[in-house]
Design a protein around this motif. Sequence first.
Motif, PDB file in Angstrom:
ATOM      1  N   TRP A   1       0.827  -1.205   0.000  1.00 25.89           N
ATOM      2  CA  TRP A   1       0.000   0.000   0.000  1.00 25.89           C
ATOM      3  C   TRP A   1       0.864   1.258   0.000  1.00 25.89           C
ATOM      4  CZ3 TRP A   1      -4.987   0.810  -0.897  1.00 25.89           C
ATOM      5  CH2 TRP A   1      -5.837  -0.308  -0.890  1.00 25.89           C
ATOM      6  N   GLN A   2       1.981   1.223   0.707  1.00 23.41           N
ATOM      7  CA  GLN A   2       2.830   2.407   0.777  1.00 23.41           C
ATOM      8  C   GLN A   2       3.394   2.786  -0.592  1.00 23.41           C
ATOM      9  OE1 GLN A   2       2.941  -0.230   2.705  1.00 23.41           O
ATOM     10  NE2 GLN A   2       2.849   0.405   4.867  1.00 23.41           N
ATOM     11  N   ARG A   3       3.785   1.789  -1.386  1.00 24.33           N
ATOM     12  CA  ARG A   3       4.423   2.059  -2.678  1.00 24.33           C
ATOM     13  C   ARG A   3       3.417   2.161  -3.822  1.00 24.33           C
ATOM     14  NH1 ARG A   3       7.708  -2.774  -4.200  1.00 24.33           N
ATOM     15  NH2 ARG A   3       5.745  -3.430  -5.144  1.00 24.33           N
ATOM     16  N   ASP A   4       2.380   1.297  -3.792  1.00 23.04           N
ATOM     17  CA  ASP A   4       1.498   1.171  -4.958  1.00 23.04           C
ATOM     18  C   ASP A   4       0.095   1.732  -4.746  1.00 23.04           C
ATOM     19  OD1 ASP A   4       3.309  -0.528  -6.706  1.00 23.04           O
ATOM     20  OD2 ASP A   4       3.212  -1.752  -4.897  1.00 23.04           O
ATOM     21  N   GLY A   5      -0.244   2.136  -3.522  1.00 22.79           N
ATOM     22  CA  GLY A   5      -1.574   2.683  -3.278  1.00 22.79           C
ATOM     23  C   GLY A   5      -2.662   1.664  -3.620  1.00 22.79           C
ATOM     24  N   ILE A   6      -3.736   2.160  -4.265  1.00 25.65           N
ATOM     25  CA  ILE A   6      -4.884   1.304  -4.561  1.00 25.65           C
ATOM     26  C   ILE A   6      -4.532   0.173  -5.520  1.00 25.65           C
ATOM     27  CG2 ILE A   6      -5.701   2.666  -6.516  1.00 25.65           C
ATOM     28  CD1 ILE A   6      -7.828   0.936  -3.772  1.00 25.65           C
ATOM     29  N   ARG A   7      -3.442   0.331  -6.290  1.00 30.53           N
ATOM     30  CA  ARG A   7      -3.022  -0.735  -7.197  1.00 30.53           C
ATOM     31  C   ARG A   7      -2.577  -1.986  -6.444  1.00 30.53           C
ATOM     32  NH1 ARG A   7       1.095  -0.708 -10.141  1.00 30.53           N
ATOM     33  NH2 ARG A   7       0.219  -2.193 -11.627  1.00 30.53           N
ATOM     34  N   ALA A   8      -2.386  -1.850  -5.131  1.00 34.21           N
ATOM     35  CA  ALA A   8      -2.053  -3.028  -4.327  1.00 34.21           C
ATOM     36  C   ALA A   8      -3.166  -4.065  -4.378  1.00 34.21           C
ATOM     37  CB  ALA A   8      -1.778  -2.624  -2.882  1.00 34.21           C
ATOM     38  N   LEU A   9      -4.373  -3.632  -4.741  1.00 34.45           N
ATOM     39  CA  LEU A   9      -5.504  -4.550  -4.809  1.00 34.45           C
ATOM     40  C   LEU A   9      -5.760  -5.073  -6.222  1.00 34.45           C
ATOM     41  CD1 LEU A   9      -8.158  -3.036  -2.361  1.00 34.45           C
ATOM     42  CD2 LEU A   9      -6.560  -4.912  -1.983  1.00 34.45           C
ATOM     43  N   ASP A  10      -4.882  -4.753  -7.164  1.00 39.84           N
ATOM     44  CA  ASP A  10      -5.031  -5.337  -8.496  1.00 39.84           C
ATOM     45  C   ASP A  10      -4.921  -6.859  -8.392  1.00 39.84           C
ATOM     46  OD1 ASP A  10      -5.222  -2.820  -9.507  1.00 39.84           O
ATOM     47  OD2 ASP A  10      -3.287  -2.837 -10.571  1.00 39.84           O
ATOM     48  N   GLY A  11      -5.917  -7.560  -8.911  1.00 40.55           N
ATOM     49  CA  GLY A  11      -5.910  -9.005  -8.856  1.00 40.55           C
ATOM     50  C   GLY A  11      -6.424  -9.582  -7.557  1.00 40.55           C
TER      51      GLY A  11
END
Length: 315
Positions: free
Chosen positions: A70-80
């Motif tokens: 979450w710190q590095r990728d934000g909402i993209r952490a939930l891709d997949g």
Amino acid sequence: MSDVPAVDAVGLTKTYGTLTAVDRLSVRVGQGKVYGVLGPNGAGKTTFLRMLFGLIRPDSGTLRVLGRTWQRDGIRALDGVAGFIESPKFYPGLTGRRNLRLLAGLDGATSPSRIDEVLETVDLRARAGDKAGGYSFGMRQRLGVAAALLRDPRLLVLDEPANGLDPAGIRDMRALVKRLAAGGLTVLLSSHDMGEVEEICDDVTIMRAGAVVYHGSIAALREKAPEQAHEIRTTDDGRTAMLATAAGLTVTPLDDGLAVRGAQPDIDALVAEVVAEGIALRALARRETPLEALFFMLTEPGAPAPEPATTGAAR
């Protein structure tokens, strides 16, 4: 399939005032696994899943989901990633299909064929035109899985998916998870039911009071389990206890009868000896399974304190 873990948590801690909800939790979930997080209510299971979805942030530790943070990728952490925390909610006045269309619209374009596909997967296509308010609890749980599958996830996260279901609903949910896993989907589920986890999971982390008390495969857990216990009631429980002890069985007095623990052939031999001694057998029943007994030993109040730091980390 990628070697990147579906979930890689190291030293996660979350406190609320003086309450430590999650205490230095380390868990690694390989892709393609059905993984269970098991523990009694209040063990910290849902707190861990909320951190995974980014609904709350840990006070310390690191958490990677499919290699993202979450710190590095934000909402993209939930891709997949898809799933639900607690019970999924729907508009009761709308049909199951219409609810899925609304969710698909919020999450990006999804073809009508994909909606039909996920409804078929969860065995709801025949009821898709009915209002969700008329669905049973089990049907709403399966609609929640369908909503998660709209994203075509690589990791499906389910919080107590069989909680509150009747026996038929539990059977259907277990069969659904098995079908999804057979298709290559990674499934991470929480539960307080050892029978559910034993039935469908490859690996398990058992939690108590926010900390890990066991991490590993179901097969390895079975090796740690005590022998099967039976509840026995006779016309002479005192004499029966003496016979059981002499045979090397473990005996615990109950309010009405005895709990006798040992290998099944030894239990069978005890019953035969009791009858041969002229003692009438009034009741004989299995108690909890060996894994259930081990679960209670690990998680009940008064159990030995969990080991600190990296206990439970599969690294």
